[in-house]
Motif scaffolding. Sequence first.
Motif, mmCIF file in Angstrom:
data_model
loop_
_atom_site.group_PDB
_atom_site.id
_atom_site.type_symbol
_atom_site.label_atom_id
_atom_site.label_comp_id
_atom_site.label_asym_id
_atom_site.label_seq_id
_atom_site.Cartn_x
_atom_site.Cartn_y
_atom_site.Cartn_z
ATOM 1 N N MET A 208 88.993 48.925 -19.809
ATOM 2 C CA MET A 208 88.603 50.299 -20.136
ATOM 3 C C MET A 208 88.386 51.073 -18.846
ATOM 4 O O MET A 208 87.658 50.653 -17.965
ATOM 5 C CB MET A 208 87.325 50.283 -20.967
ATOM 6 C CG MET A 208 87.023 51.595 -21.610
ATOM 7 S SD MET A 208 86.088 51.403 -23.138
ATOM 8 C CE MET A 208 84.442 51.741 -22.565
ATOM 9 N N SER B 90 85.921 56.839 -21.886
ATOM 10 C CA SER B 90 87.043 55.957 -21.605
ATOM 11 C C SER B 90 88.327 56.744 -21.452
ATOM 12 O O SER B 90 88.564 57.713 -22.179
ATOM 13 C CB SER B 90 87.193 54.963 -22.769
ATOM 14 O OG SER B 90 88.487 54.407 -22.770
ATOM 15 N N ASP C 92 91.150 55.399 -22.064
ATOM 16 C CA ASP C 92 92.139 54.656 -22.843
ATOM 17 C C ASP C 92 92.951 55.599 -23.732
ATOM 18 O O ASP C 92 92.375 56.392 -24.478
ATOM 19 C CB ASP C 92 91.448 53.614 -23.727
ATOM 20 C CG ASP C 92 90.850 52.476 -22.918
ATOM 21 O OD1 ASP C 92 90.998 52.497 -21.671
ATOM 22 O OD2 ASP C 92 90.247 51.586 -23.521
#
Length: 146
Positions: free
Chosen positions: A1, A24, A26
């Motif tokens: 992450m 994050s 992501d």
Amino acid sequence: MTALNDISGRCLCGAVSFTAKIASGDVDVCHCDMCRRWTGGPFLALADGGSTHFEGVENIGVYKSSEWGERAFCKVCGTSLYWRLIGSNEYELSAGTLDDQSKLALTTEIFIDEKPAYYSFSNDTKKLTGAEAMAALMAGKDSGQG
Ligand SMILES: [Zn+2]
Ligand SMILES: [Zn+2]
């Protein structure tokens, strides 16, 4: 992450801009038929955790693309801005609208069973079928688009 904090972004013409605080970097990519028609390619999305503040909201158009999802775009330039589960305060921001994309990491591919054969990503990602992604979405554990 990947850790990320304050982010900003905007549409192509600048009529819509935003700031957000996210935990994050992501990024999920969705290969579903709707996302591809909407963006012209797979939709790369960053979950905002409900933190986005938009400027130029009068320029945001919203299209309800399914019983559960809506997609927003700039009314001036047509940029795809976000996907959202209807009723949720969390946005799946279009990763391409971020000003700084250097800290993003592509981690998950969803609707992999709808991906056309003509392209594929070489990133090492978690891959979910549409059915798996929808099950995760309904369980509130992961993002999905529709
Ligand atoms: Zn625009
Ligand atoms: Zn999709």
